[in-house]
Design an enzyme around this catalytic site. Structure first.
Site, short mmCIF file in Angstrom:
data_model
loop_
_atom_site.label_atom_id
_atom_site.label_comp_id
_atom_site.label_asym_id
_atom_site.label_seq_id
_atom_site.Cartn_x
_atom_site.Cartn_y
_atom_site.Cartn_z
N HIS A 264 18.44 50.61 89.17
CA HIS A 264 18.75 49.95 88.14
C HIS A 264 17.75 50.20 87.12
O HIS A 264 16.52 50.35 87.50
CB HIS A 264 18.76 48.36 88.39
CG HIS A 264 19.32 47.64 87.19
ND1 HIS A 264 18.62 47.08 86.50
CD2 HIS A 264 20.61 47.11 86.72
CE1 HIS A 264 19.05 46.59 85.38
NE2 HIS A 264 20.38 46.61 85.83
N ASP A 315 27.11 46.73 90.25
CA ASP A 315 28.48 47.43 90.31
C ASP A 315 28.72 47.80 91.77
O ASP A 315 29.94 48.21 92.03
CB ASP A 315 28.67 48.65 89.65
CG ASP A 315 28.27 48.38 87.96
OD1 ASP A 315 29.03 47.27 87.49
OD2 ASP A 315 27.33 48.88 87.28
N1 COA Z 1 20.90 57.83 93.39
C1 COA Z 1 20.04 59.02 93.91
N2 COA Z 1 18.93 58.92 93.29
C2 COA Z 1 18.87 58.23 92.15
C3 COA Z 1 19.92 57.16 91.54
C4 COA Z 1 20.77 57.13 92.50
N3 COA Z 1 21.60 55.95 92.05
N4 COA Z 1 19.07 56.56 90.62
C5 COA Z 1 18.03 56.94 90.55
N5 COA Z 1 17.65 57.95 91.25
C6 COA Z 1 16.61 59.01 91.21
C7 COA Z 1 16.79 59.93 90.12
O1 COA Z 1 17.32 61.06 90.56
C8 COA Z 1 15.06 60.18 89.94
O2 COA Z 1 14.63 60.85 90.86
P1 COA Z 1 13.54 62.12 90.63
O3 COA Z 1 12.41 61.30 90.05
O4 COA Z 1 13.34 62.88 91.97
O5 COA Z 1 14.17 62.81 89.40
C9 COA Z 1 14.56 58.90 90.21
O6 COA Z 1 15.36 58.04 90.88
C10 COA Z 1 14.39 57.80 88.96
O7 COA Z 1 15.87 58.05 88.05
P2 COA Z 1 16.01 57.48 86.71
O8 COA Z 1 17.46 57.86 86.47
O9 COA Z 1 14.98 58.24 85.75
O10 COA Z 1 16.01 56.02 86.92
P3 COA Z 1 16.52 54.96 85.98
O11 COA Z 1 15.84 53.76 86.56
O12 COA Z 1 16.20 55.23 84.36
O13 COA Z 1 18.00 55.02 86.19
C11 COA Z 1 20.04 54.21 86.49
C12 COA Z 1 18.73 53.81 86.51
C13 COA Z 1 21.06 52.96 86.72
C14 COA Z 1 20.64 54.89 85.24
C15 COA Z 1 20.31 55.24 87.80
O14 COA Z 1 19.87 54.43 88.91
C16 COA Z 1 21.69 55.64 87.98
O15 COA Z 1 22.15 56.54 87.43
N6 COA Z 1 22.42 54.77 88.98
C17 COA Z 1 23.85 55.11 89.33
C18 COA Z 1 24.58 54.55 88.22
C19 COA Z 1 24.74 52.99 88.09
O16 COA Z 1 25.23 52.30 89.19
N7 COA Z 1 24.76 52.46 86.92
C20 COA Z 1 25.03 51.08 86.64
C21 COA Z 1 23.41 50.51 86.48
S1 COA Z 1 23.83 48.62 86.47
#
Ligand code: COA
Length: 378
Positions: A264, A315
């Site tokens: 998140h 979710d």
């Molecule tokens: N599965 C695997 N790895 C994940 C991950 C996941 N769901 N979410 C983040 N990571 C990893 C990324 O690959 C990244 O790794 P790296 O540093 O080695 O490149 C690191 O964690 C940071 O990711 P980032 O996307 O920058 O984090 P964020 O905090 O901005 O992202 C989300 C938040 C929600 C966009 C992301 O966790 C995600 O895409 N989750 C899945 C989709 C989802 O459930 N969305 C609903 C949100 S309520």
């Protein structure tokens, strides 16, 4: 010319405070979510969706008569204009339900001549209509695309009961209706998430609520926002069985795939909404004699915590809970809108109440001082 790497702009506006609001607050470090001062756990345990709507819109819990009055107003407005349902019948049957919702919410505005004002009285009246009718539109599309007649709303039911009734064509058992009611409470507001911010930007121009909510639906549809719940269920189906979880997960993480429903942008610990939805996923699994999806989810959750230190979000468990309630996968995001309409309209009312046009600046990184060349000379 500056470059993107020297930028002073916050990518994705992360950490930027863009509005003052009393509606909701998220503490990502401690995993606390509040609506107007009340902890989400307290509301999930004791409140109802209608009461939470009153709270979000008015900043306090209603007295008995106020709650009864609001419920009556919702019930009196459940029916969507026949012209909008007629229009929906002309849509392609394979249209994405979020596209259908966006267009039909927008069309509601045609049939509410008095509903376009931004004064509090008009805006609340329109918020009531939209909150009452958004579920009618979602359920009507489910019936229309399956070649069935929409089920007329039942004005004796609350929003959760009425939605399940219109969607599935039969009344839900009390325990299932209550689970759905709490799911609506849990999704109602989440501060300045992308769709809510969108509604505030639109309302800030003094455009009407129909326009602002139409924009909210459009933003919620994206896979990085409300679209994730559907993808969780697709992932569980792709994995197929509990035994396959470990090897599937190792492969997916090896390929740097994002695991849906995990992680998140704000919470760095358990999302308090997931605590409830986990409970519901298990309860529904036990009731239906099908714990497969819950057990698979638990296994993924445990492995993601061990391997990546990451937690499930709202979710993750709503997917298997809705699946066990016989709701089609592509309707999970429209259901999110059936709840989030309350937060959107709360924020729109707050924006209208103390409006300032939202107009940030961009850090210009393009060229300057170029001289116009006639087309023959380029
Ligand atoms: N599965 C695997 N790895 C994940 C991950 C996941 N769901 N979410 C983040 N990571 C990893 C990324 O690959 C990244 O790794 P790296 O540093 O080695 O490149 C690191 O964690 C940071 O990711 P980032 O996307 O920058 O984090 P964020 O905090 O901005 O992202 C989300 C938040 C929600 C966009 C992301 O966790 C995600 O895409 N989750 C899945 C989709 C989802 O459930 N969305 C609903 C949100 S309520």
């Amino acid at each position: 010319m500056s470059t993107a790497t020297e930028s002073t702009a916050a990518a994705g506006l992360r950490g930027v405070v863009a509005a003052q609001s009393s509606i909701g607050d998220v503490n990502g470090e401690t995993g606390v979510l509040i609506y107007q001062g009340y902890d989400i756990h307290d509301l999930a345990e004791n409140s109802t969706f209608e009461e939470v709507i009153y709270l979000l819109w008015n900043g306090r819990l209603p007295k008995k008569s106020e709650l009864e009055d609001l419920k009556k107003q919702f019930q009196a407005n459940y029916e969507a204009p026949a012209e909008v349902l007629e229009m929906m019948r002309t849509f392609p049957k394979d249209a994405n339900p979020m596209d259908v919702l966006r267009t039909s919410v927008s069309a509601l505005g045609f049939f509410d001549k008095e509903g376009h004002g931004t004064d509090r009285e008009t805006a609340v009246r329109t918020a009531i209509k939209l909150t009452a009718q958004i579920g009618t539109l979602v359920a009507a599309w489910e019936r229309i695309r399956s070649g069935k007649e929409p089920v007329a709303p039942d004005k004796s039911l609350n929003i959760a009961e009425n939605f399940l009734y219109m969607m599935r064509g039969e009344k839900a058992e009390a325990d299932e209706a209550r689970i759905f009611d709490v799911a609506l409470i849990l999704h109602a507001d989440h501060e300045l998430n992308a769709s809510t911010f969108t509604t505030r930007v639109i309302a800030g121009t003094l455009a009407d609520i129909y326009g602002a909510v139409t924009g909210g639906v459009a933003a919620l549809a994206g896979p990085l926002h409300g679209g994730a719940n559907t993808n969780v269920m697709k992932m569980l189906k792709e994995i197929g069985s509990e035994d396959a979880v470990d090897s599937w997960l190792d492969k997916a993480l090896g390929e740097k795939r994002k695991i849906m429903g995990i992680g998140h942008p704000v919470y760095k610990t358990e999302d308090p909404r997931a605590t409830w939805l986990r409970k519901f996923s298990r309860a529904l699994g036990e009731k239906k004699g099908n714990l497969k999806w819950f057990n698979m989810s638990q296994k993924i959750e445990k492995a993601m915590l061990e391997k990546k230190g990451m937690y499930p979000n709202v979710d993750f468990y709503s997917a298997s809970a809705y699946y066990l309630m016989d709701i089609p996968l592509d309707q999970y995001t429209p259901i999110f809108a059936v709840s989030r309409i309350s937060g959107w309209t709360g924020h729109i009312l707050e924006q209208y109440g103390n409006n300032k046009l939202i107009r940030p600046r961009a850090e210009y990184i393009g060229a300057r001082d170029l001289k116009y060349a006639p087309i023959e000379e380029r």
